[in-house]
Design an enzyme around this catalytic site. Sequence first.
Site, PDB file in Angstrom:
ATOM      1  N   CYS A 131       0.414   3.658   2.915  1.00 18.38           N
ATOM      2  CA  CYS A 131       0.905   3.056   4.166  1.00 18.38           C
ATOM      3  C   CYS A 131       2.417   3.249   4.288  1.00 18.38           C
ATOM      4  CB  CYS A 131       0.578   1.564   4.207  1.00 18.38           C
ATOM      5  SG  CYS A 131      -1.188   1.177   4.097  1.00 18.38           S
ATOM      6  N   CYS A 140       0.853  -1.196   0.000  1.00 14.52           N
ATOM      7  CA  CYS A 140       0.000   0.000   0.000  1.00 14.52           C
ATOM      8  C   CYS A 140       0.885   1.240   0.000  1.00 14.52           C
ATOM      9  CB  CYS A 140      -0.909  -0.036   1.226  1.00 14.52           C
ATOM     10  SG  CYS A 140      -1.649   1.552   1.656  1.00 14.52           S
TER      11      CYS A 140
END
Length: 309
Positions: free
Chosen positions: A229, A226
Amino acid sequence: MATLSNLIFKPSIIPLHYYSHHSSSSSLPFLTKQQQQQHSSSSPLTLNKHSHSHHQIRLTTKATSSSAASGAKKAAASDERVQKVHSIEEFDEALRAAKNKLVVVEYASRTDEESSNIYPFMVSLSKSCNDVEFILVMEDESDKTKQLCKREKIEKVPHFSFYKSMEKIHEEEGIGPDQLIGDVFYYGDNHSAVEQLHSREDVEKLIEDHKADHKLVVLDVGLKHCGPCVKVYPLVIKLSRSMADSVVFARMNGDENDSCMQFLRDMDVVEVPTFLFIRDGQIQGRYVGSGKGELIGEILRYQGVRVTY
């Protein structure tokens, strides 16, 4: 933000931020402009020529042979933590020797400016991240290194691949220093104050451990590939150090195993990164997103500090 449906039903969409010491020589791994003009062999790779506005450092050598040799010797000494591999056999052996450590591999070209620009930042990281192994592969060095790049499906350089336990877990093309640093922190964090959680039982134990001290627990829930993230994680590391007296930071990747994924479902996490704020065994609230200012504001708010936006 990434959604869990992306992970479950459309794995090809992840990652979001996805772009879709055996050396006997003491010389620099990259050629100077003068050497590039004399370098007649061509590379089968399509080199990525986009320039980065990040902090770029160029490797240069002096005109005189004596000073050039001196500079090369210093550079060779400074990048001793970066292992240069020259064949498939050496590469596989280096991954085996690393065991479960994170291994960061830069695939580069001696004549590519971006490769030479990003290399000093990898050298710098190698000095500060002792629990991470770093490898340099020069695609245009020999037929053996070309075969290695072909096996690893490297089409453009510079290309960074991240391995653990001989498995490729992430890769990036054409990234700048900030993204490289973020990736290394995210995939190789074994030394910060952020607790790494690998199951629901780990979460429950962490919550139970901090019921007595009433500390705020900030649980960073994400996915391995991600982009947002990865982007926000260096801030999480910094906050875990500066707020260690009053806040406990932890992280879980939902796609690490079935237990982690089930925990995300039980917590109704549908987008990542999601930060859960837990105190006295109860979830007090959550923040979804990677905004640095917003995250800091939410942490302060759940600590009882009045925050106005």
